[in-house]
Motif scaffolding. Structure first.
Motif, PDB file in Angstrom:
ATOM      1  N   UNK A  27      -1.328  -2.285 -57.805  1.00 18.15           N
ATOM      2  CA  UNK A  27      -0.761  -1.858 -59.096  1.00 18.15           C
ATOM      3  C   UNK A  27      -1.235  -0.454 -59.463  1.00 18.15           C
ATOM      4  N   UNK A  28      -1.675   0.338 -58.476  1.00 23.31           N
ATOM      5  CA  UNK A  28      -2.218   1.678 -58.733  1.00 23.31           C
ATOM      6  C   UNK A  28      -1.571   2.694 -57.804  1.00 23.31           C
ATOM      7  N   UNK A  29      -1.635   3.954 -58.204  1.00 19.04           N
ATOM      8  CA  UNK A  29      -1.087   5.052 -57.406  1.00 19.04           C
ATOM      9  C   UNK A  29      -2.164   5.890 -56.734  1.00 19.04           C
ATOM     10  N   UNK A  30      -3.366   5.865 -57.274  1.00 17.20           N
ATOM     11  CA  UNK A  30      -4.441   6.717 -56.782  1.00 17.20           C
ATOM     12  C   UNK A  30      -5.770   6.060 -57.145  1.00 17.20           C
TER      13      UNK A  30
ATOM     14  N   UNK B 221     -12.729   4.665 -43.622  1.00  9.87           N
ATOM     15  CA  UNK B 221     -11.743   5.331 -44.490  1.00  9.87           C
ATOM     16  C   UNK B 221     -11.326   6.626 -43.797  1.00  9.87           C
ATOM     17  N   UNK B 222     -10.081   6.696 -43.311  1.00 14.30           N
ATOM     18  CA  UNK B 222      -9.661   7.892 -42.568  1.00 14.30           C
ATOM     19  C   UNK B 222      -9.371   9.077 -43.477  1.00 14.30           C
ATOM     20  N   UNK B 223      -9.529  10.253 -42.919  1.00 13.49           N
ATOM     21  CA  UNK B 223      -9.198  11.506 -43.605  1.00 13.49           C
ATOM     22  C   UNK B 223      -7.682  11.671 -43.551  1.00 13.49           C
TER      23      UNK B 223
ATOM     24  N   UNK C 258     -24.110  17.286 -53.801  1.00 15.71           N
ATOM     25  CA  UNK C 258     -23.826  18.696 -54.028  1.00 15.71           C
ATOM     26  C   UNK C 258     -22.464  18.897 -54.654  1.00 15.71           C
ATOM     27  N   UNK C 259     -21.800  19.978 -54.283  1.00 14.04           N
ATOM     28  CA  UNK C 259     -20.441  20.250 -54.757  1.00 14.04           C
ATOM     29  C   UNK C 259     -19.438  19.804 -53.702  1.00 14.04           C
ATOM     30  N   UNK C 260     -19.479  18.509 -53.401  1.00 11.08           N
ATOM     31  CA  UNK C 260     -18.556  17.932 -52.422  1.00 11.08           C
ATOM     32  C   UNK C 260     -17.932  16.670 -53.000  1.00 11.08           C
ATOM     33  N   UNK C 261     -16.887  16.216 -52.337  1.00 11.73           N
ATOM     34  CA  UNK C 261     -16.332  14.891 -52.582  1.00 11.73           C
ATOM     35  C   UNK C 261     -15.993  14.293 -51.218  1.00 11.73           C
ATOM     36  N   UNK C 262     -15.798  12.998 -51.189  1.00 13.06           N
ATOM     37  CA  UNK C 262     -15.614  12.283 -49.936  1.00 13.06           C
ATOM     38  C   UNK C 262     -14.147  11.926 -49.748  1.00 13.06           C
ATOM     39  N   UNK C 263     -13.549  12.412 -48.660  1.00 12.13           N
ATOM     40  CA  UNK C 263     -12.167  12.073 -48.330  1.00 12.13           C
ATOM     41  C   UNK C 263     -12.103  11.111 -47.141  1.00 12.13           C
ATOM     42  N   UNK C 264     -13.239  10.863 -46.497  1.00 18.65           N
ATOM     43  CA  UNK C 264     -13.308   9.940 -45.362  1.00 18.65           C
ATOM     44  C   UNK C 264     -14.718   9.378 -45.280  1.00 18.65           C
ATOM     45  N   UNK C 265     -14.820   8.099 -44.880  1.00 22.77           N
ATOM     46  CA  UNK C 265     -16.127   7.462 -44.741  1.00 22.77           C
ATOM     47  C   UNK C 265     -16.140   6.652 -43.458  1.00 22.77           C
TER      48      UNK C 265
ATOM     49  N   UNK D 162      -8.024   2.450 -49.194  1.00 23.67           N
ATOM     50  CA  UNK D 162      -7.534   3.775 -48.790  1.00 23.67           C
ATOM     51  C   UNK D 162      -7.664   3.944 -47.282  1.00 23.67           C
ATOM     52  N   UNK D 163      -6.525   3.942 -46.552  1.00 21.17           N
ATOM     53  CA  UNK D 163      -5.169   3.762 -47.056  1.00 21.17           C
ATOM     54  C   UNK D 163      -4.912   2.316 -47.478  1.00 21.17           C
ATOM     55  N   UNK D 164      -3.817   2.105 -48.253  1.00 21.02           N
ATOM     56  CA  UNK D 164      -2.687   3.029 -48.483  1.00 21.02           C
ATOM     57  C   UNK D 164      -2.872   4.010 -49.630  1.00 21.02           C
ATOM     58  N   UNK D 165      -3.795   3.749 -50.567  1.00 22.67           N
ATOM     59  CA  UNK D 165      -3.893   4.626 -51.734  1.00 22.67           C
ATOM     60  C   UNK D 165      -4.537   5.959 -51.372  1.00 22.67           C
ATOM     61  N   UNK D 166      -4.031   7.070 -51.923  1.00 25.97           N
ATOM     62  CA  UNK D 166      -4.804   8.314 -51.891  1.00 25.97           C
ATOM     63  C   UNK D 166      -6.108   8.084 -52.668  1.00 25.97           C
ATOM     64  N   UNK D 167      -7.220   8.560 -52.135  1.00 25.95           N
ATOM     65  CA  UNK D 167      -8.500   8.284 -52.789  1.00 25.95           C
ATOM     66  C   UNK D 167      -9.523   9.342 -52.434  1.00 25.95           C
TER      67      UNK D 167
END
Length: 421
Positions: free
Chosen positions: A188-191, A335-337, A200-207, A377-382
């Motif tokens: 029920x979510x889009x993101x 979690x894939x990039x 630091x000044x990072x965020x995680x797009x893959x784990x 994630x996937x399927x959600x962008x995260x």
């Protein structure tokens, strides 16, 4: 460079390097965070002093009630989802606001800690205690961001779900029950935004993904003077040592993979569970049985399959008069990039620049552990890593940087605001 390309570059550079002014609504959000900045340390102390180690079901529920009350103050309807005895875990906090404006946003945290709580202390702008950054500090970045949005009057008609699991540090079994509510929320979510520790000044797009494994080794037993002989063979401890040594030699050849043999017991009679074990025996008796527990962390499903095949191969080639078997337990997927995750990172980067906090880059997944966000994630962008900065997670000296809290709350709040327009 051709003149046309030089001209294009001149127009492109400002978009990358310069921030845009905040809207009046965003300025209200920032002002609210500044006005309530002192509340963060107080709320963190309250949360950390509630012992919510995964196995402490009463404590997990109490932390859920604490954060549930904070979310209700921001206009959310909250409930604690009891998992019952089936999974061996307490349950999850679920909270929701319903509306039609903008993207439907799923916010992810967790209630449980690895070590028992009740040990908060503060030294200046540094806080110490179990869960202070993993993840009670992150949970508070989440709740304080929503409180700022509510205080600025910009949450009306938005669709936001908050899911704080009660077993992130050790997922209940079976997974299809323990993660059903998270999967349902994702549908029920889009993101999705997850609030594990900021680095630091990072965020995680893959784990990396993570799972535990267990090995049981059997050998002949009897008087120790017979070890190495054809009748006695190698004994279970030597066989266990061979397996672990070959894991070290072979598995570290995989890029980004780690495998840690965390617990091992050997002797005449042995027992081993998730956090400890027992053994009996004597120095003049060859150990009959050895048990090993460890974890395996991989960058992809393909790498996981390759590593499992190699581990099974190693376990199968036994020393004389020994046998061994390996079992892989349920764990976290990798979690894939993805391009969608990168686009969400770009939106966070823009928010950070507009707030005057500078560039946000992608964190190397090889240095990041597993997390709940990978289930959806996937399927959600995260993206993940939106929580509180700190060090020493899962250790007695775990700490958090309180000075970073206002910046991280503002960043999360403005990102959620822009997503929900």
């Amino acid at each position: 460079m051709p003149p046309s390309r030089c001209l294009a570059s001149l127009f492109f550079i400002p978009a990358l390097l310069f921030s845009a002014p905040l809207s009046p609504e965003e300025q209200k959000i920032v002002a609210y965070v500044d006005a309530h900045a002192a509340d963060f340390a107080r709320d963190l102390e309250t949360a950390v002093n509630l012992d919510s180690a995964t196995e402490n079901h009463v404590g997990v529920r109490k932390v859920g009630e604490l954060f549930g009350a904070q979310l209700e103050a921001a206009g959310f309807k909250s409930k604690f989802i009891d998992l019952g005895a089936t999974t061996g875990r307490a349950g999850h906090l679920f909270a929701e606001r319903t509306g039609m404006k903008g993207k439907r946003v799923l916010l992810i945290g967790h209630l449980d800690t690895v070590l028992p709580g009740g040990n908060f202390r503060r030294e200046g702008n540094k806080a110490f205690g179990s869960g202070v950054n993993d993840i009670k500090g992150g949970d508070l970045v989440l709740t304080h961001a929503l409180r700022a949005l509510h205080g600025a009057g910009v949450l009306n008609d938005t669709q936001i779900i908050v899911m704080m699991t009660g077993d992130e540090e050790a997922v209940g079994s079976p997974q299809e029950l323990a993660r059903k509510d998270l999967w349902d929320a994702a549908k029920r979510s889009d993101v999705a935004l997850s609030f594990e520790t900021a680095i630091g000044n990072t965020a995680t797009v893959a784990r990396r993904g993570s799972m535990s494994w267990e090995i049981e080794v059997q050998g002949a037993t009897g008087h120790s003077s017979g070890i190495f002989s054809a009748s006695m063979g190698a004994g279970s401890v030597y066989e266990a040592a061979r397996i672990v040594s070959e894991f070290y030699q072979e598995l570290r050849k995989f890029d980004g993979l780690t495998s840690n043999p965390a617990l091992i017991v050997g002797g005449t009679e042995v027992a081993l569970d998730r956090t400890g074990g027992t053994t009996t025996g004597k120095t003049n008796i060859t150990a009959q049985r050895t048990l090993i527990r460890g974890d395996l962390r991989t960058l992809s499903a393909e790498q996981l399959a390759q590593a499992q095949a190699k581990m099974r191969e190693i376990v199968a080639r036994n020393l004389p008069r020994t046998s061994a078997k390996i079992t892989f337990n349920e764990g976290y997927p990798a979690m894939p990039d993805t391009p969608a995750n990168r686009e969400l990172l770009a939106q966070l980067d823009t928010v950070s620049r507009d707030l005057g906090f500078g560039e946000i880059t992608a964190y190397d997944p090889k240095s990041r552990g597993a997390g709940d966000v990978a289930f959806i994630s996937p399927p959600l962008p995260a993206i993940d890593g939106l929580g509180l900065r700190g060090n020493g997670a899962h250790a007695p000296a775990e700490s958090a940087d309180l000075e970073s809290a206002p910046e991280l709350v503002k960043r999360a709040a403005v990102l959620i605001y822009r997503l929900t327009r």
